[in-house]
Structure formats: structure tokens, C-alpha cells
Design a protein around this motif. Structure first.
Motif, mmCIF file in Angstrom:
data_model
loop_
_atom_site.group_PDB
_atom_site.id
_atom_site.type_symbol
_atom_site.label_atom_id
_atom_site.label_comp_id
_atom_site.label_asym_id
_atom_site.label_seq_id
_atom_site.Cartn_x
_atom_site.Cartn_y
_atom_site.Cartn_z
ATOM 1 N N GLU A 3 0.824 -1.204 0.000
ATOM 2 C CA GLU A 3 0.000 0.000 0.000
ATOM 3 C C GLU A 3 0.859 1.256 0.000
ATOM 4 O OE1 GLU A 3 -3.251 2.368 2.809
ATOM 5 O OE2 GLU A 3 -2.835 0.245 3.195
ATOM 6 N N LEU A 4 1.975 1.202 0.711
ATOM 7 C CA LEU A 4 2.885 2.348 0.759
ATOM 8 C C LEU A 4 3.347 2.722 -0.640
ATOM 9 C CD1 LEU A 4 4.673 4.223 2.591
ATOM 10 C CD2 LEU A 4 6.388 2.404 2.506
ATOM 11 N N TRP A 5 3.718 1.722 -1.447
ATOM 12 C CA TRP A 5 4.244 1.991 -2.779
ATOM 13 C C TRP A 5 3.163 2.297 -3.803
ATOM 14 C CZ3 TRP A 5 8.981 3.067 -4.421
ATOM 15 C CH2 TRP A 5 10.051 2.799 -3.559
ATOM 16 N N THR A 6 1.961 1.815 -3.577
ATOM 17 C CA THR A 6 0.897 2.077 -4.546
ATOM 18 C C THR A 6 0.148 3.367 -4.268
ATOM 19 O OG1 THR A 6 -0.622 0.697 -3.235
ATOM 20 C CG2 THR A 6 0.547 -0.374 -5.057
ATOM 21 N N SER A 7 0.032 3.756 -2.996
ATOM 22 C CA SER A 7 -0.808 4.902 -2.651
ATOM 23 C C SER A 7 -0.054 6.089 -2.064
ATOM 24 C CB SER A 7 -1.895 4.463 -1.651
ATOM 25 O OG SER A 7 -2.682 3.423 -2.182
ATOM 26 N N HIS A 8 1.178 5.900 -1.635
ATOM 27 C CA HIS A 8 1.892 6.974 -0.944
ATOM 28 C C HIS A 8 3.315 7.148 -1.471
ATOM 29 C CE1 HIS A 8 -1.417 6.947 1.953
ATOM 30 N NE2 HIS A 8 -1.276 5.633 2.006
ATOM 31 N N LYS A 9 3.501 6.895 -2.761
ATOM 32 C CA LYS A 9 4.851 6.907 -3.328
ATOM 33 C C LYS A 9 5.481 8.293 -3.242
ATOM 34 C CE LYS A 9 5.361 4.399 -6.909
ATOM 35 N NZ LYS A 9 5.316 3.880 -8.293
ATOM 36 N N ARG A 10 4.714 9.344 -3.565
ATOM 37 C CA ARG A 10 5.285 10.689 -3.538
ATOM 38 C C ARG A 10 5.759 11.052 -2.139
ATOM 39 N NH1 ARG A 10 4.081 16.157 -2.799
ATOM 40 N NH2 ARG A 10 5.146 17.521 -4.311
ATOM 41 N N ARG A 11 4.949 10.726 -1.137
ATOM 42 C CA ARG A 11 5.344 11.020 0.243
ATOM 43 C C ARG A 11 6.594 10.229 0.628
ATOM 44 N NH1 ARG A 11 -0.029 12.076 3.790
ATOM 45 N NH2 ARG A 11 -1.328 12.940 2.132
ATOM 46 N N LEU A 12 6.688 9.003 0.126
ATOM 47 C CA LEU A 12 7.855 8.183 0.430
ATOM 48 C C LEU A 12 9.122 8.814 -0.126
ATOM 49 C CD1 LEU A 12 8.855 5.499 1.655
ATOM 50 C CD2 LEU A 12 8.442 4.439 -0.576
ATOM 51 N N PHE A 13 9.071 9.322 -1.355
ATOM 52 C CA PHE A 13 10.254 9.945 -1.948
ATOM 53 C C PHE A 13 10.598 11.265 -1.250
ATOM 54 C CE2 PHE A 13 9.359 7.145 -5.641
ATOM 55 C CZ PHE A 13 10.621 6.580 -5.759
ATOM 56 N N ILE A 14 9.597 12.016 -0.854
ATOM 57 C CA ILE A 14 9.864 13.250 -0.107
ATOM 58 C C ILE A 14 10.543 12.927 1.220
ATOM 59 C CG2 ILE A 14 8.736 15.069 1.238
ATOM 60 C CD1 ILE A 14 6.786 15.411 -1.069
ATOM 61 N N ALA A 15 10.017 11.919 1.915
ATOM 62 C CA ALA A 15 10.605 11.525 3.199
ATOM 63 C C ALA A 15 12.045 11.067 3.025
ATOM 64 C CB ALA A 15 9.765 10.418 3.834
ATOM 65 N N ALA A 16 12.293 10.299 1.963
ATOM 66 C CA ALA A 16 13.659 9.834 1.706
ATOM 67 C C ALA A 16 14.582 11.006 1.393
ATOM 68 C CB ALA A 16 13.654 8.838 0.551
ATOM 69 N N GLY A 17 14.103 11.968 0.610
ATOM 70 C CA GLY A 17 14.927 13.120 0.272
ATOM 71 C C GLY A 17 15.306 13.952 1.476
ATOM 72 N N VAL A 18 14.365 14.143 2.401
ATOM 73 C CA VAL A 18 14.659 14.898 3.615
ATOM 74 C C VAL A 18 15.781 14.230 4.404
ATOM 75 C CG1 VAL A 18 13.721 15.527 5.888
ATOM 76 C CG2 VAL A 18 12.410 16.017 3.817
ATOM 77 N N ASN A 19 15.859 12.903 4.347
ATOM 78 C CA ASN A 19 16.859 12.190 5.136
ATOM 79 C C ASN A 19 18.249 12.233 4.529
ATOM 80 O OD1 ASN A 19 17.376 10.661 7.546
ATOM 81 N ND2 ASN A 19 17.679 8.863 6.244
ATOM 82 N N PHE A 20 18.411 12.764 3.317
ATOM 83 C CA PHE A 20 19.766 12.901 2.783
ATOM 84 C C PHE A 20 20.613 13.731 3.746
ATOM 85 C CE2 PHE A 20 20.235 11.760 -1.883
ATOM 86 C CZ PHE A 20 19.210 10.834 -1.861
ATOM 87 N N GLY A 21 20.100 14.874 4.151
ATOM 88 C CA GLY A 21 20.827 15.706 5.109
ATOM 89 C C GLY A 21 20.766 15.174 6.513
#
Length: 434
Positions: A227-245
Motif C-alpha cells: 500500500e505504501l508503494w501504490t498509494s503513498h509513493k510521492r510522500r515516500l520519496f519526499i521523506a527519503a529526500g529529507v533524510n539525505f541531510g
């Protein structure tokens, strides 16, 4: 204390205390990688080569963290937060104690590094869900002041780093032959005390009320990860990007410690004390940033911290070359700034993902980027210094790039703090906390 306050503080305290104990185990490895493992477990190699090999084994723990995050995150969203946090503390504690008992290269040859890597894999598998689970429990227990409450596990990570580095520095005061023979093992073996305490704490920890209401009562057969990958993909990528720093502490702590000792010739114990000081200040800063985000929003704090690091990174390396006093100033200032990203991640993530996929979302976003960025970062930074002929300018550019990704990702995200979003737009936040 009122019943309502107790319902908030008991799970928050339990998650934070467990986080201290588990990340004490994880951070011990970084100090040992700099001071011990390069000579104890990798045979007759040069100091630089030994350090880079030790950092490579350090990175192995990050490589398996996404797998641990995905597996335990899925379980945590389906079965509950509590059983996952019990499992992770057992994995971390047992593997850390085993590292303290592991024979070195002189005793068993290449079995020594092989077993060290295996135990690091077990550590990483458990760590993959530990922080995400602690954040979920704290965030779901303090919904009215989520920034404050959910930042407490982040502060606990700094406390763990402080304890691990401080205890390791204490034993590093031993004569070098005694430290190499047995002194370095004692901090690892002390984990047996922490393991017993953590199990006791987490057995008594209640399941979060939000999980009980929003997830377990639905009785639906589903895969949170799917469900995370089918319905919340954009949020997942945003969350991952924030964690770069959010991974930059590994530059300001682990790499800076190695660089100050191996390249600048600073005494190991004195350099370790600088990391201890930054951990003490960083723990307080994490909670302060979290509380500030309750007032001004999550995005401004994250973006502000990232932009400051971009501006400060070249002065950072200039300062640490001016002597131990300036090393302390540089490490503390940089760590306070990176805590603006790391500390506010917790409420930001909790509000970004709905409860039914929250554990999976946080664990996946954090641990995949941790494996790609955080784990290799000390090794990559060391290699960049070698490639630049001893200069740190390439490392500075790397930091600028990582912090820039965090700032951009937070800018693209919605404001998840519902109170701030309501003040700004007059409407509820687009992210859901349920």
C-alpha cells in the motif's frame, strides 16, 4: 501525574530509553572502527587501509538496515509496535555482546573479520526498525505536542552516542597494550546490562492507542508495504529526500573523529571528548528544534537547518584545523544544525504517513537512504580526502549536495503540522496523522 499525561509519557519514555540502549550498541562500532578494528581484525595493513576497511564493515550495517526496516515495518503496521521493538532490542544486544567476545585476527585469522561482518549484519537488521519504531510510538503517544514528544527518541540517539563515545574514551585512557588486549571489549560487554533493562522496559510498554484504534480494529488483510508503494509513493520519496541531510552527523561525528586523529594528529581521547560534548548539546538541540516545529511548522526548521549547513561546511573544516578548541566549536555547531533536520524528521514523518503504513513508511524512507548515504559516508569522505591530496574541499561539496536535497525535499512537501497549516491556509494540513 494525570492519567492522560501518564498515557503520553510512559510509551515515550520506554521508546526513548530503549533507543538509548540500542543505539549505544550501534555507535560503539563507529568508535571501535576508528581506534581498534583497523588493527585487531584486518591483519597487517597500513593505518589508512585498515581504517577504510573498518569503515567498509561499518557500512555493512547500513546495507542491511533497509531489509530490517521493511520486514519489521510491515510487522509493526500489521501486528503492533511493541513486539517489533522487543525483537530489535534482542538482536542489537546479543550481537553487540558477541562482538565484545570475538577473537581477533591473530587468534583465528580471517574468521575474525568474517564473524565481525556477520555480527554487524545482525546489528544492522535490528537497527533498521529501531528508530522508526521509537518515532512511531512517541509520535502516536503525543499528538497534541507531536514535535516535542516525537523528537525525544532523536535526542536519545545523541545520548546513546554520548554514552558510547564517552565510555569508549574512558577505556582508551588505559595503556595501549591493555586497551588492545581487553580494554576495548568492556564497553561492548557492558551491553548485557542495557539489554536486560531494555527488555524489562519494553515488556511493560503498552501498545499505542492510535494503533489499536486506527489499525487493529480495521481487521483488514493487507500488505502495508504494498500500500505504501501504490498509494503513498510521492510522500515516500519526499521523506527519503529529507533524510539525505539527516545522515550528515556521520560526517560531523565519525568522519571528523577519524580525520582529526589520522590526518591532523590530534590525540584520540581528546578528540573523542569533542564528540561527547557535541552529543550532549545535540540531545538538547534535538528536543528544542522539535518543540519549535510545534510553533512554526516542520518545513521551516528542516529547510533552515539544511541551508545553515550549506553555508557552514567550509568554515567547519577551517575551524577543525585550527586546534582542539576550534574542533570542539565546529563539531558542536554543525551537530546542532544537523539536528534541525534529524530532530524534526520524527514529527514530519509521523504526520506525513497514515497510521496503517506509518511504520513501513518511516523505516523504508530512513533506512534506504541510510544504506545509500549514511553507511558509506565516512568511507566515501575518507576516500575523497585521499583523492584531493589531503584536502577536504570534495567532502564539503558532498555535504552541500546532501543538505541541498533535504532543503528541496522539505520545500516540495506539504506543511504537516496541522495547526500551522491551518493558520497559513485556513484549511487542515493535507497530510494525515490518522
Amino acid at each position: 501525574m494525570s492519567d492522560a499525561a501518564r498515557q503520553r509519557w510512559v510509551p515515550v519514555s520506554a521508546s526513548a530509553m530503549g533507543t538509548v540502549i540500542e543505539w549505544y550498541d550501534f555507535f560503539l562500532y563507529s568508535s571501535a572502527a576508528v581506534l581498534v578494528f583497523n588493527t585487531q581484525f584486518f591483519g597487517d595493513v597500513s593505518p589508512v587501509a585498515g581504517t577504510m576497511i573498518a569503515f567498509a564493515t561499518y557500512a555493512v550495517g547500513f546495507v542491511v538496515r533497509p531489509l530490517g526496516g521493511i520486514v519489521f515495518g510491515n510487522i509493526g503496521d500489521r501486528v503492533g509496535r511493541k513486539p517489533v521493538l522487543l525483537a530489535t532490542v534482542l538482536l542489537m544486544g546479543v550481537s553487540t555482546i558477541a562482538i565484545g567476545l570475538l577473537p581477533n585476527f591473530d587468534a583465528i585469522g580471517y574468521w575474525a573479520p568474517a564473524l565481525l561482518v556477520l555480527l554487524r549484519v545482525v546489528q544492522g537488521f535490528g537497527a533498521g526498525a529501531e528508530y522508526g519504531g521509537a518515532v512511531v510510538v512517541a509520535g502516536e503517544s503525543g499528538r497534541t505536542r507531536r514535535g516535542l514528544f516525537s523528537s525525544i527518541p532523536g535526542a536519545a540517539v545523541d545520548v546513546a552516542m554520548l554514552l558510547a563515545t564517552g565510555i569508549f574514551a574512558l577505556f582508551a585512557l588505559l595503556p595501549r597494550d591493555q586497551f588492545d588486549a581487553w580494554g576495548w571489549r568492556v564497553p561492548f560487554l557492558l551491553s548485557v546490562v542495557g539489554l536486560g533493562l531494555a527488555v524489562f522496559i519494553r515488556v511493560r510498554m503498552p501498545e499505542t492507542e492510535e494503533f489499536e484504534k486506527e489499525v487493529r480494529e480495521q481487521h483488514t488483510e493487507r500488505s502495508p508495504f504494498r500500500e505504501l508503494w501504490t498509494s503513498h509513493k510521492r510522500r515516500l520519496f519526499i521523506a527519503a529526500g529529507v533524510n539525505f541531510g539527516g545522515n550528515l552527523a556521520y560526517v560531523f561525528q565519525t568522519f571528523a573523529l577519524s580525520y582529526s586523529i589520522n590526518n591532523l594528529g590530534y590525540p584520540p581521547v581528546v578528540s573523542l571528548l569533542g564528540v561527547v560534548l557535541s552529543g550532549l548539546v545535540g540531545a538538547a538541540a534535538t528536543v528544542a528544534w522539535g518543540a519549535l516545529s510545534d510553533r512554526v511548522g516542520r518545513r521551516p526548521v528542516i529547510i533552515g537547518g539544511a541551508l545553515f549547513l550549506i553555508a557552514f561546511i567550509f568554515p567547519f573544516f577551517t575551524l577543525i584545523e585550527l586546534g582542539l578548541g576550534m574542533l570542539y566549536v565546529a563539531v558542536v555547531v554543525a551537530h546542532v544544525a544537523d539536528r534541525a533536520i534529524f530532530g524534526v524528521q520524527a514529527p514530519f514523518y509521523t504526520e506525513l504517513f497514515p497510521a496503517r503504513v506509518r511504520f513501513s513508511g518511516i523505516a523504508t524512507a530512513r533506512e534506504v537512504t541510510g544504506a545509500l548515504i549514511g553507511g558509506p559516508l565516512p568511507l566515501v569522505a575518507t576516500a575523497l580526502v585521499v583523492a584531493a591530496g589531503g584536502s577536504t574541499w570534495l567532502v564539503a561539496l558532498l555535504v552541500i549536495g546532501l543538505a541541498g536535497v533535504s532543503a528541496l525535499s522539505a520545500w516540495l512537501a506539504p506543511e504537516t503540522n496541522p495547526d500551522v497549516a491551518r493558520r497559513v491556509t485556513g484549511e487542515p494540513a493535507p497530510a494525515t496523522a490518522a
